[in-house]
Design a protein around this motif. Sequence first.
Motif, mmCIF file in Angstrom:
data_model
loop_
_atom_site.group_PDB
_atom_site.id
_atom_site.type_symbol
_atom_site.label_atom_id
_atom_site.label_comp_id
_atom_site.label_asym_id
_atom_site.label_seq_id
_atom_site.Cartn_x
_atom_site.Cartn_y
_atom_site.Cartn_z
ATOM 1 N N LEU A 1 0.794 -1.232 0.000
ATOM 2 C CA LEU A 1 0.000 0.000 0.000
ATOM 3 C C LEU A 1 0.827 1.282 0.000
ATOM 4 O O LEU A 1 0.328 2.343 0.364
ATOM 5 C CB LEU A 1 -0.992 0.012 1.172
ATOM 6 C CG LEU A 1 -2.067 -1.063 1.112
ATOM 7 C CD1 LEU A 1 -2.957 -0.980 2.346
ATOM 8 C CD2 LEU A 1 -2.903 -0.940 -0.138
ATOM 9 N N ASP A 2 2.055 1.207 -0.420
ATOM 10 C CA ASP A 2 2.887 2.401 -0.494
ATOM 11 C C ASP A 2 2.417 3.261 -1.663
ATOM 12 O O ASP A 2 2.313 2.778 -2.787
ATOM 13 C CB ASP A 2 4.356 2.004 -0.687
ATOM 14 C CG ASP A 2 5.291 3.155 -0.486
ATOM 15 O OD1 ASP A 2 5.037 4.237 -1.054
ATOM 16 O OD2 ASP A 2 6.280 2.994 0.229
ATOM 17 N N PRO A 3 2.103 4.542 -1.438
ATOM 18 C CA PRO A 3 1.602 5.386 -2.519
ATOM 19 C C PRO A 3 2.641 5.735 -3.585
ATOM 20 O O PRO A 3 2.293 6.322 -4.597
ATOM 21 C CB PRO A 3 1.116 6.650 -1.797
ATOM 22 C CG PRO A 3 1.761 6.634 -0.479
ATOM 23 C CD PRO A 3 2.100 5.219 -0.147
ATOM 24 N N GLY B 1 0.894 -1.822 -4.395
ATOM 25 C CA GLY B 1 1.044 -0.391 -4.159
ATOM 26 C C GLY B 1 -0.284 0.346 -4.235
ATOM 27 O O GLY B 1 -1.319 -0.208 -4.589
ATOM 28 N N SER B 2 -0.242 1.623 -3.913
ATOM 29 C CA SER B 2 -1.470 2.434 -3.932
ATOM 30 C C SER B 2 -1.252 3.767 -4.646
ATOM 31 O O SER B 2 -1.862 4.765 -4.303
ATOM 32 C CB SER B 2 -1.966 2.676 -2.506
ATOM 33 O OG SER B 2 -1.018 3.423 -1.786
ATOM 34 N N ARG B 3 -0.386 3.763 -5.636
ATOM 35 C CA ARG B 3 -0.121 5.007 -6.346
ATOM 36 C C ARG B 3 -1.371 5.544 -7.035
ATOM 37 O O ARG B 3 -1.600 6.753 -7.073
ATOM 38 C CB ARG B 3 0.994 4.821 -7.356
ATOM 39 C CG ARG B 3 1.380 6.127 -8.003
ATOM 40 C CD ARG B 3 2.582 5.962 -8.843
ATOM 41 N NE ARG B 3 3.291 7.202 -8.913
ATOM 42 C CZ ARG B 3 4.507 7.306 -9.344
ATOM 43 N NH1 ARG B 3 5.174 6.238 -9.681
ATOM 44 N NH2 ARG B 3 5.094 8.458 -9.401
ATOM 45 N N LEU C 1 -2.865 6.718 7.445
ATOM 46 C CA LEU C 1 -3.144 5.350 7.029
ATOM 47 C C LEU C 1 -1.924 4.506 7.340
ATOM 48 O O LEU C 1 -0.823 4.823 6.895
ATOM 49 C CB LEU C 1 -3.442 5.310 5.527
ATOM 50 C CG LEU C 1 -3.805 3.935 4.988
ATOM 51 C CD1 LEU C 1 -4.985 4.052 4.048
ATOM 52 C CD2 LEU C 1 -2.645 3.281 4.306
ATOM 53 N N ILE C 2 -2.128 3.454 8.105
ATOM 54 C CA ILE C 2 -1.016 2.579 8.482
ATOM 55 C C ILE C 2 -1.241 1.223 7.830
ATOM 56 O O ILE C 2 -2.181 0.510 8.165
ATOM 57 C CB ILE C 2 -0.904 2.418 10.008
ATOM 58 C CG1 ILE C 2 -0.802 3.790 10.668
ATOM 59 C CG2 ILE C 2 0.288 1.542 10.368
ATOM 60 C CD1 ILE C 2 -0.900 3.742 12.171
ATOM 61 N N ALA C 3 -0.383 0.903 6.872
ATOM 62 C CA ALA C 3 -0.460 -0.396 6.203
ATOM 63 C C ALA C 3 0.234 -1.433 7.075
ATOM 64 O O ALA C 3 1.355 -1.230 7.521
ATOM 65 C CB ALA C 3 0.215 -0.318 4.837
ATOM 66 N N VAL C 4 -0.441 -2.509 7.332
ATOM 67 C CA VAL C 4 0.067 -3.636 8.114
ATOM 68 C C VAL C 4 0.601 -3.155 9.473
ATOM 69 O O VAL C 4 1.797 -3.239 9.755
ATOM 70 C CB VAL C 4 1.139 -4.432 7.343
ATOM 71 C CG1 VAL C 4 1.350 -5.795 7.977
ATOM 72 C CG2 VAL C 4 0.797 -4.586 5.874
ATOM 73 N N VAL D 1 -4.896 -0.792 8.066
ATOM 74 C CA VAL D 1 -5.165 -1.744 6.998
ATOM 75 C C VAL D 1 -4.653 -3.113 7.414
ATOM 76 O O VAL D 1 -3.481 -3.278 7.743
ATOM 77 C CB VAL D 1 -4.482 -1.308 5.673
ATOM 78 C CG1 VAL D 1 -4.729 -2.326 4.577
ATOM 79 C CG2 VAL D 1 -4.996 0.065 5.264
ATOM 80 N N ALA D 2 -5.544 -4.092 7.407
ATOM 81 C CA ALA D 2 -5.249 -5.491 7.759
ATOM 82 C C ALA D 2 -4.624 -5.617 9.146
ATOM 83 O O ALA D 2 -3.613 -6.291 9.307
ATOM 84 C CB ALA D 2 -4.361 -6.123 6.698
ATOM 85 N N PRO D 3 -5.236 -4.989 10.152
ATOM 86 C CA PRO D 3 -4.648 -5.116 11.489
ATOM 87 C C PRO D 3 -5.074 -6.413 12.165
ATOM 88 O O PRO D 3 -6.151 -6.938 11.903
ATOM 89 C CB PRO D 3 -5.240 -3.924 12.233
ATOM 90 C CG PRO D 3 -6.597 -3.770 11.626
ATOM 91 C CD PRO D 3 -6.404 -4.128 10.158
ATOM 92 N N GLY D 4 -4.229 -6.904 13.027
ATOM 93 C CA GLY D 4 -4.604 -8.001 13.904
ATOM 94 C C GLY D 4 -5.312 -7.419 15.113
ATOM 95 O O GLY D 4 -5.294 -6.199 15.339
ATOM 96 N N SER D 5 -5.936 -8.280 15.897
ATOM 97 C CA SER D 5 -6.688 -7.780 17.052
ATOM 98 C C SER D 5 -5.784 -7.051 18.040
ATOM 99 O O SER D 5 -6.202 -6.107 18.701
ATOM 100 C CB SER D 5 -7.419 -8.927 17.739
ATOM 101 O OG SER D 5 -6.502 -9.914 18.150
#
Length: 196
Positions: free
Chosen positions: A52-54, A61-63, A96-99, A125-129
């Motif tokens: 998800l790096d822009p 990626g998320s460009r 926004l925090i990816a992983v 994004v896609a966090p664990g509990s």
Amino acid sequence: MTTEATLPPTSVSPTARQVWTRSRGIALAAVLLVAAAVAIAVIRSDARHGTLDPRSVDDLGSRAVAELLADRGVSTRVVTTLDEARAAAGPDTTLLIAVPDLLTHRQQTLLHASTVTSGGRTVLVAPGSWSVGRLAPDVTADPATSISSTLRPDCDLPAAQRAGAPTPAASATAPPTSKPTPATPANAWPPCCASR
């Protein structure tokens, strides 16, 4: 009468010229190897940044999202350290925090302390509990939504129809582990995007 012939002294050590002649092939091969490694590193450094790096245009990626946001007047910037993320937190900012599971307990605690009073938004994004519990303790996950599910666009916007359903990233569909993966110096901070 006998005469002894005197021979000129000989050296068994090679001269500098002989050493250069013998080793120039090896030196040339080493230089070419180093040049190839540098060229590959330079070429690949721009191609892949992370999930998800822009800045990244690859599948993870998320460009494209960053470009769409820019078209609507929203600026984005990548922050790669905890200090940068904490400084970016503000009332008009979405972080926004990816992983987020790649962050250590200490990093999550410090980041939460900065974002909870900032008045801004934090997206995980896609966090664990364990990450949700530390970074967004008042949030509960909707069990009806699956990370591996995809939704078709539900609007008539031509660009949305052309894009179709998103393809979930392989790393985002993996089941969460029971413990977070400890961060190493190479992945000590997942890519974050701060927007205003």
